[in-house]
Design a protein around this motif. Structure first.
Motif, PDB file in Angstrom:
ATOM      1  N   PRO A   1       0.829  -1.207   0.000  1.00 60.79           N
ATOM      2  CA  PRO A   1       0.000   0.000   0.000  1.00 60.79           C
ATOM      3  C   PRO A   1       0.865   1.260   0.000  1.00 60.79           C
ATOM      4  N   SER A   2       0.315   2.340  -0.535  1.00 60.56           N
ATOM      5  CA  SER A   2       1.023   3.622  -0.529  1.00 60.56           C
ATOM      6  C   SER A   2       0.010   4.753  -0.538  1.00 60.56           C
ATOM      7  N   LEU A   3       0.456   5.920  -0.077  1.00 60.91           N
ATOM      8  CA  LEU A   3      -0.384   7.117  -0.078  1.00 60.91           C
ATOM      9  C   LEU A   3       0.491   8.318  -0.363  1.00 60.91           C
TER      10      LEU A   3
ATOM     11  N   HIS B   1      -9.122   6.560 -11.976  1.00 61.39           N
ATOM     12  CA  HIS B   1      -9.021   5.217 -11.426  1.00 61.39           C
ATOM     13  C   HIS B   1      -8.181   4.373 -12.376  1.00 61.39           C
ATOM     14  N   THR B   2      -7.169   3.714 -11.837  1.00 58.03           N
ATOM     15  CA  THR B   2      -6.269   2.897 -12.650  1.00 58.03           C
ATOM     16  C   THR B   2      -6.199   1.485 -12.070  1.00 58.03           C
ATOM     17  N   ILE B   3      -6.484   0.501 -12.902  1.00 55.82           N
ATOM     18  CA  ILE B   3      -6.394  -0.908 -12.510  1.00 55.82           C
ATOM     19  C   ILE B   3      -5.335  -1.571 -13.391  1.00 55.82           C
ATOM     20  N   THR B   4      -4.403  -2.291 -12.788  1.00 59.60           N
ATOM     21  CA  THR B   4      -3.317  -2.922 -13.535  1.00 59.60           C
ATOM     22  C   THR B   4      -3.237  -4.409 -13.201  1.00 59.60           C
ATOM     23  N   GLY B   5      -2.734  -5.160 -14.160  1.00 62.17           N
ATOM     24  CA  GLY B   5      -2.508  -6.584 -13.961  1.00 62.17           C
ATOM     25  C   GLY B   5      -1.273  -7.042 -14.708  1.00 62.17           C
TER      26      GLY B   5
ATOM     27  N   PRO C   1      -3.880   7.523  -3.290  1.00 68.07           N
ATOM     28  CA  PRO C   1      -3.652   6.232  -2.633  1.00 68.07           C
ATOM     29  C   PRO C   1      -3.527   5.119  -3.683  1.00 68.07           C
ATOM     30  N   ALA C   2      -2.773   4.079  -3.349  1.00 66.54           N
ATOM     31  CA  ALA C   2      -2.590   2.962  -4.278  1.00 66.54           C
ATOM     32  C   ALA C   2      -2.285   1.702  -3.490  1.00 66.54           C
ATOM     33  N   ILE C   3      -2.551   0.557  -4.129  1.00 65.40           N
ATOM     34  CA  ILE C   3      -2.215  -0.721  -3.521  1.00 65.40           C
ATOM     35  C   ILE C   3      -1.861  -1.713  -4.620  1.00 65.40           C
ATOM     36  N   VAL C   4      -0.854  -2.535  -4.365  1.00 71.66           N
ATOM     37  CA  VAL C   4      -0.420  -3.572  -5.295  1.00 71.66           C
ATOM     38  C   VAL C   4      -0.352  -4.898  -4.549  1.00 71.66           C
TER      39      VAL C   4
ATOM     40  N   ALA D   1      -1.519  -7.519  -9.247  1.00 72.88           N
ATOM     41  CA  ALA D   1      -2.739  -6.768  -9.508  1.00 72.88           C
ATOM     42  C   ALA D   1      -2.683  -5.503  -8.674  1.00 72.88           C
ATOM     43  N   GLY D   2      -3.077  -4.385  -9.254  1.00 73.53           N
ATOM     44  CA  GLY D   2      -2.969  -3.128  -8.540  1.00 73.53           C
ATOM     45  C   GLY D   2      -4.123  -2.191  -8.828  1.00 73.53           C
TER      46      GLY D   2
END
Length: 415
Positions: free
Chosen positions: A50-52, A133-137, A91-94, A106-107
């Protein structure tokens, strides 16, 4: 129509797929040089990261209008050069699953800009608010005998703009972007002495309010790299792409590019990249592109935790309102880590662009950044910075200069 706003990251990505030689956009919240990355929250092979990133910035020209700007009428936005404070939250999470030969990730990343309406005489600044909104895989397999296989996807819902190297007065917001890619390759040797890779990219952009600019791109590219000294390699790379727009007066095109040269570590402190080649694109309407490609980049990494980089690039790139632009770009970066905790980074760039018909014009874009990051503990940084932007515009009818100054303070936590 708002006078002048920045184009979004996905447009830049799409342009990068066409050219594969444009400079990368500057990322928000990048940790300073020399700081170790964290291992995340680990459960064996599984980890969570996680990050912020939280920031407050002040911009003295939020609509990026020329110094001598006059509104066309009393209903246009904006009515004058206006400033504001902007709260930026990222905020983000991977989630990552890692084995020696296989990685699955997945993020999710959320980006928000909120304008505080400090200098807002006509109650219009809230129109610039927006969230992305960004979704990654990612699936990446690296076989022990050298085979490389992988797929990746990035899906974005966009309302506001994060970074840019060009300014246009439309294509703002409510954009869906998807970029998928797959690759296969082979490597051998203790330091990838032989490396061969082929990739396929698919990029799709769709706009809610400007669907005539919807587009799709298909690109096939590859790279061959062979070391002939312990840390220096000869490189050959190239690609071919097909790109289509939805509008009737289409800028549909196909094109190819090829480059070759040298890259690697030349001395104990010096890294070098020298490439040259050619690029051609054919358009259904208007002029075709044919130009030379050049990359010259030098990086010095000194034992004192100082890094100096500078270089030059020449390339053709697509433009939002015409077929293409031919650009010369120079850049400089200097960073240093003080007392193992304070990182300072200074960057500057100059982009000289000649745009093709039917919207022929000349643009010079100057950008400079100063950023400071102080590491309190291994997962927490605080800092601030300053950014200068100046755009010189000339289309043989109108000439103007646009300038913006931005000050920022930021806080970042990353696990």
């Amino acid at each position: 129509m708002r006078y002048c706003v920045r184009y979004s990251v996905p447009l830049f990505v799409f342009c990068g797929l066409l050219v594969l030689s444009a400079a990368p956009a500057a990322a928000q919240g990048v940790i300073g040089p020399g700081f170790p990355t964290t291992d995340g929250i680990r459960f064996g092979a599984f980890s969570i990261h996680p990050s912020l990133y939280e920031a407050m910035r002040y911009e003295d020209n939020i609509f990026f209008v020329p110094t001598n700007y006059k509104p066309p009428n009393n209903r246009s936005i904006p009515q004058s050069i206006e400033s504001d404070f902007v709260v930026n939250t990222v905020p983000a999470i991977v989630f990552s699953l890692d084995w020696p030969t296989f990685t699955m990730q997945a993020g999710y990343r959320y980006y928000n800009d909120t304008y505080l309406r400090y200098d807002d005489p006509n109650n219009e600044h809230h129109l610039l608010n927006g969230s992305n909104h960004t979704i990654t895989g990612l699936l990446d397999y690296r076989a022990p005998f050298g085979l490389l296989l992988g797929v990746a996807d990035t899906y974005m819902l966009i309302q506001t703009f994060e970074t840019s190297t060009e300014y246009v007065d439309y294509l703002r917001g409510d954009q869906t972007h998807n970029e998928a890619q797959g690759w296969i390759g082979f490597r051998s040797g203790p330091e990838d002495n032989f490396y061969l890779e082929a990739r396929y990219h698919n990029a799709l952009d769709q706009y809610r309010n400007y669907n005539v600019y919807d587009r799709m791109g298909h690109l096939f590219d590859g790279q061959l790299r062979m070391k002939f000294f312990p840390r220096t390699a000869v490189v050959a790379e190239g690609g071919y792409g097909l790109f289509g727009y939805a509008r009737v007066n289409s800028f549909d095109s196909s094109g190819w590019w090829a480059k070759g040269g040298l890259q690697g570590q030349v001395t104990g402190v010096m890294y070098m990249l020298l490439k040259g080649g050619w690029q051609m694109s054919s358009y259904v309407n208007g002029f075709n592109l044919s130009t030379w490609l050049a990359n010259a980049e030098f990086t010095f990494i000194f034992p004192s935790l100082t890094q100096l980089s500078f270089g030059y690039r020449h390339y053709g790139r697509p433009a939002a309102d015409t077929n293409f632009a031919i650009s010369h770009e120079g850049f400089l970066g200097l960073s240093h880590l003080w007392f193992s905790r304070l990182a300072t980074t200074l960057t500057a760039s100059y982009l000289n662009s000649e745009f093709s018909q039917p919207a022929a014009r000349h643009e010079d874009l100057l950008q400079g950044n100063l950023d400071l990051n102080y590491q309190f503990v291994y997962w927490l940084w605080v800092g601030g910075g300053y950014r200068f932007e100046q755009l010189l515009f000339d289309n043989n009818v109108e000439r103007n200069t646009t300038t913006r100054n931005t000050g920022i303070v930021h806080l970042q936590a990353q696990f």
